[in-house]
Scaffold this motif. Structure first.
Motif, short mmCIF file in Angstrom:
data_model
loop_
_atom_site.label_atom_id
_atom_site.label_comp_id
_atom_site.label_asym_id
_atom_site.label_seq_id
_atom_site.Cartn_x
_atom_site.Cartn_y
_atom_site.Cartn_z
N MET A 119 0.81 -1.43 -0.06
CA MET A 119 0.12 -0.09 -0.07
C MET A 119 0.78 1.12 -0.19
O MET A 119 0.16 2.38 -0.20
N GLY A 120 2.23 1.29 0.15
CA GLY A 120 3.05 2.29 0.23
C GLY A 120 2.80 2.88 1.72
O GLY A 120 3.23 3.94 1.65
N PHE A 121 2.39 2.13 2.67
CA PHE A 121 2.21 2.62 4.02
C PHE A 121 3.28 2.29 4.90
O PHE A 121 3.68 1.29 5.09
N ILE A 122 3.95 3.40 5.12
CA ILE A 122 5.33 3.17 6.03
C ILE A 122 5.12 3.60 7.28
O ILE A 122 5.12 4.94 7.56
N PRO A 123 4.76 2.95 8.37
CA PRO A 123 4.53 3.26 9.81
C PRO A 123 5.72 3.93 10.53
O PRO A 123 5.39 4.68 11.21
N LEU A 124 6.92 3.71 10.25
CA LEU A 124 8.14 4.30 11.21
C LEU A 124 8.01 5.74 11.18
O LEU A 124 7.92 6.26 12.17
N PRO A 125 7.84 6.77 10.00
CA PRO A 125 8.06 7.92 10.20
C PRO A 125 6.86 8.61 10.62
O PRO A 125 6.81 9.54 11.59
N LEU A 126 5.46 7.92 10.55
CA LEU A 126 4.41 8.56 11.29
C LEU A 126 4.31 8.18 12.74
O LEU A 126 3.79 8.94 13.50
N ALA A 127 4.86 7.05 12.81
CA ALA A 127 5.13 6.70 14.22
C ALA A 127 5.93 7.89 15.18
O ALA A 127 5.50 8.17 16.32
N VAL A 128 7.07 7.94 14.50
CA VAL A 128 8.05 9.24 14.96
C VAL A 128 7.32 10.41 15.22
O VAL A 128 7.37 11.05 16.37
N LEU A 129 6.64 10.80 14.17
CA LEU A 129 5.81 12.18 14.54
C LEU A 129 4.76 12.09 15.53
O LEU A 129 4.57 13.12 16.59
N LEU A 130 4.08 11.03 15.64
CA LEU A 130 2.82 10.91 16.67
C LEU A 130 3.58 10.80 18.05
O LEU A 130 2.75 11.37 18.98
#
Length: 496
Positions: free
Chosen positions: A331-342
C-alpha cells in the motif's frame, strides 16, 4: 401521412436485449460500488492500523527480547552461527531508527513551523499542500526500498561475496529517510492545522476541493484490474494517513485550549467534513472507473482476498517477510515516520507528572497491546474466511516449485519440504520442526515460487492451470498477478 407514421411508429427493445441488459447491469454495478468499496477500505484500514500499532506495542517487546538474547548469549553458549535471528536483527534496527529519529525530532520547533506557515497566503499554502502530497508519495516509494536494503544487508549470509556498500551507510540512509519523511508529514499536519484554525475556512475548502480534482485525473484514463488494485491500495493508505493527521491536529488544538472538551465539538464538524469529502470522492472515482472500463463490482472482493492472502501467508513458518513490511510494500504505507511524528506530538502535548500519571501511561500501553492483539486475531480470522471464499487455501499449503535446468523435480520437491520444516530420518519417518530451516549456500539454484505469486486473476474469473509448460507461461507473462502489484506500480510495470 408522415405525421401519422411518426405518431404511431413503434419499436421493440427486446430486439437488442443484450445491449439493454448490459446497460442495466452497469447501473446495478454503480449501485454496488459504494458497499463493496467501503468493505475493502474498512478491511484495508484495519490492516494499516495493525501495522501501525505493531510499532508501539509488539516492536518494543521484540526489541527487548532480542537485547536479552544478545546479553545472555554467553551464558548459554553459541549454539548457532548467528548471534541473532534475522527477524531479531530487523527488529533491533527498527527500534534504533525509531529512537534516534525521535530525539532528532526534538530539534524541530513545531510552534515556529506553525507560525511560519500561518503567515503565508492562502494560494501559497494550497500549492505547498499539493507539493507535500506529491513528495510524500515519491519519498514513500523510495523509502521502503531503503529500509528493505538495510534489512537484507544486515541479515545477508556472510559466506556470500560482498556486493553492497556496508551496513553502516545503509543505516544512516535509513535514519535520514525516516527523519526527512517525518518532517514532511509534520509540515502536512501543520498546514492542515492552519486550515482548521483559519477564520473563514477558505483554505480548508480549497484543500477539500483538491480531492475532486483527483477525479478528473483518474476517471478518464484506461484502467486494468491490476491498476485499479494499485489505486485502491493508494486510497486505503491515503485515508488512513489522513485519519492520523486529523488526530495530530486535534491533539495540538486541544493542547492550546487546555484540553477543554467544548473545543473538540468546535473541531468535530470540520473533521467530519474532511472525512465525508474523502469518502465521497473515492466512491465517485471508483464508480466511474469501473463504469468506463467495464469492471464488475466483484473485483473488490478479489482485492480483499488478495490482501487477506498476504496476512495469512505472513503467519506461516516459511514466511519471507514481516507483515508490517508486507503492508508497506503493498500500500505504500510506511509506519515508522508516522509513528515518530505521533510520539513526538503526544509527548510534547501531554505532560506526565506524578506516580498516578505513570500508572495511567502503563495502563494505556496495556490497552494498546490488548487492542493490537484483538485486532490481529479478528483480522486473521476474517482473512482466513476471505481466503477460503476465494478458494486460495491450496496455494498456501501446496506452493508450486518450478524446475530448473539440470535439476530433477523430485529432488527439488524434497529440498523444498525440508525448507518447510519437514525432515525425514533414516527410518523414513517424518517429523515437523518448530523453527524454519536456514537455506544453505547451494540453494540459490532452486527457484521456488513465492506463495504470493500464484493468485492469478483473469477478466472472466476462470481458473488457469499454473503448472503449464514454459511456452504457455511466456504468452501469459503480460498478465500481472494481483499479489505482485504493490503501491509503486505504474500501468502494471513495477518500478525497480
Amino acid at each position: 401521412w408522415f405525421i401519422s407514421a411518426e405518431l404511431t411508429r413503434g419499436y421493440f427493445l427486446e430486439h437488442n436485449e443484450a445491449k439493454y441488459t448490459e446497460r442495466r447491469e452497469r447501473v446495478y454495478t454503480c449501485m454496488r460500488i459504494p458497499k463493496e468499496l467501503e468493505k475493502l477500505m474498512f478491511f484495508g484500514i484495519f490492516l494499516c492500523l495493525d501495522a501501525f500499532l505493531y510499532v508501539f506495542t509488539l516492536l518494543p517487546l521484540r526489541v527487548f527480547l532480542a537485547m536479552f538474547r544478545f546479553i545472555t548469549l554467553p551464558c548459554y553458549g553459541l549454539r548457532d552461527r548467528r548471534l541473532l535471528q534475522p527477524a531479531q536483527v530487523c527488529d533491533m534496527l527498527k527500534g534504533v531508527i525509531l529512537v534516534i529519529c525521535y530525539f532528532m525530532m526534538h530539534y524541530v520547533d513545531y510552534s515556529m513551523m506553525y507560525h511560519l506557515i500561518r503567515g503565508q497566503s492562502v494560494i501559497k499554502l494550497y500549492i505547498i499542500y499539493n507539493m507535500l502530497e506529491v513528495a510524500d508519495r515519491l519519498i514513500s516509494s523510495f523509502g521502503q526500498d531503503i529500509l528493505d536494503a538495510l534489512y537484507w544487508t544486515a541479515t545477508e549470509p556472510k559466506e556470500r561475496k560482498r556486493a553492497h556498500i556496508g551496513v553502516i551507510p545503509h543505516f544512516f540512509m535509513a535514519v535520514f529517510y525516516v527523519f526527512l519523511h517525518a518532517i514532511l508529514i509534520m509540515v502536512q499536519a501543520t498546514t492542515l492545522n492552519v486550515a482548521f484554525n483559519s477564520h473563514n475556512k477558505s483554505l480548508l475548502t480549497i484543500m477539500m476541493s483538491n480531492n475532486f480534482v483527483e477525479i478528473k485525473g483518474s476517471v478518464f484514463k484506461k484502467f486494468e484490474k491490476n491498476n485499479l488494485f494499485q489505486m485502491s491500495n493508494s486510497d486505503i493508505k491515503e485515508r488512513f494517513t489522513n485519519y492520523v493527521l486529523l488526530l495530530i491536529v486535534c491533539l495540538r488544538n486541544m493542547e492550546q485550549f487546555s484540553w477543554n472538551p467544548d473545543h473538540f465539538w468546535v473541531l468535530f464538524p470540520d473533521v467530519c467534513m474532511v472525512v465525508a469529502s474523502e469518502i465521497a470522492v473515492d466512491i465517485v472515482k471508483h464508480a466511474f472507473i469501473t463504469k468506463f472500463n467495464d469492471i464488475t463490482a466483484d473485483v473488490y472482493s478479489e482485492y480483499r482476498a488478495s490482501l487477506a492472502f498476504d496476512l495469512v501467508s505472513s503467519r506461516q513458518k516459511n514466511a519471507y517477510t514481516d507483515y508490517s513490511d508486507s503492508v508497506s510494500r503493498r500500500m505504500g504505507f510506511i509506519p515508522l515516520p508516522l509513528a515518530v511524528l505521533l510520539i513526538r506530538v503526544v509527548t510534547s502535548s501531554i505532560k506526565v507528572q506524578g506516580v498516578l500519571a505513570y500508572v495511567c501511561v502503563v495502563l494505556f500501553y496495556c490497552g494498546l497491546i490488548s487492542l493490537k492483539v484483538l485486532n490481529s486475531i479478528v483480522l486473521l480470522g476474517k482473512s482466513c474466511q476471505y481466503v477460503k471464499e476465494a478458494k486460495m487455501e491450496e496455494k498456501l499449503f501446496n506452493p508450486v516449485v518450478t524446475a530448473t535446468p539440470g535439476k530433477p523435480a523430485g529432488k527439488q520437491q524434497g529440498t523444498f519440504k525440508s525448507s518447510q520444516g519437514i525432515s525425514t530420518d533414516e527410518n523414513g519417518s517424518t517429523s515437523v520442526t518448530n523453527q524454519p530451516v536456514h537455506q544453505k549456500e547451494n540453494m540459490p539454484s532452486l527457484l521456488v515460487t513465492s506463495n504470493s505469486d500464484q493468485f492469478l486473476t483473469t477478466p472472466d474469473g476462470e481458473e488457469k492451470d499454473i503448472s503449464q509448460d514454459s511456452s504457455e507461461l511466456k504468452h501469459r507473462s503480460a498478465k500481472k498477478d494481483l499479489l505482485e502489484i504493490d503501491r509503486f506500480t505504474i500501468c502494471g510495470n513495477r518500478i525497480d
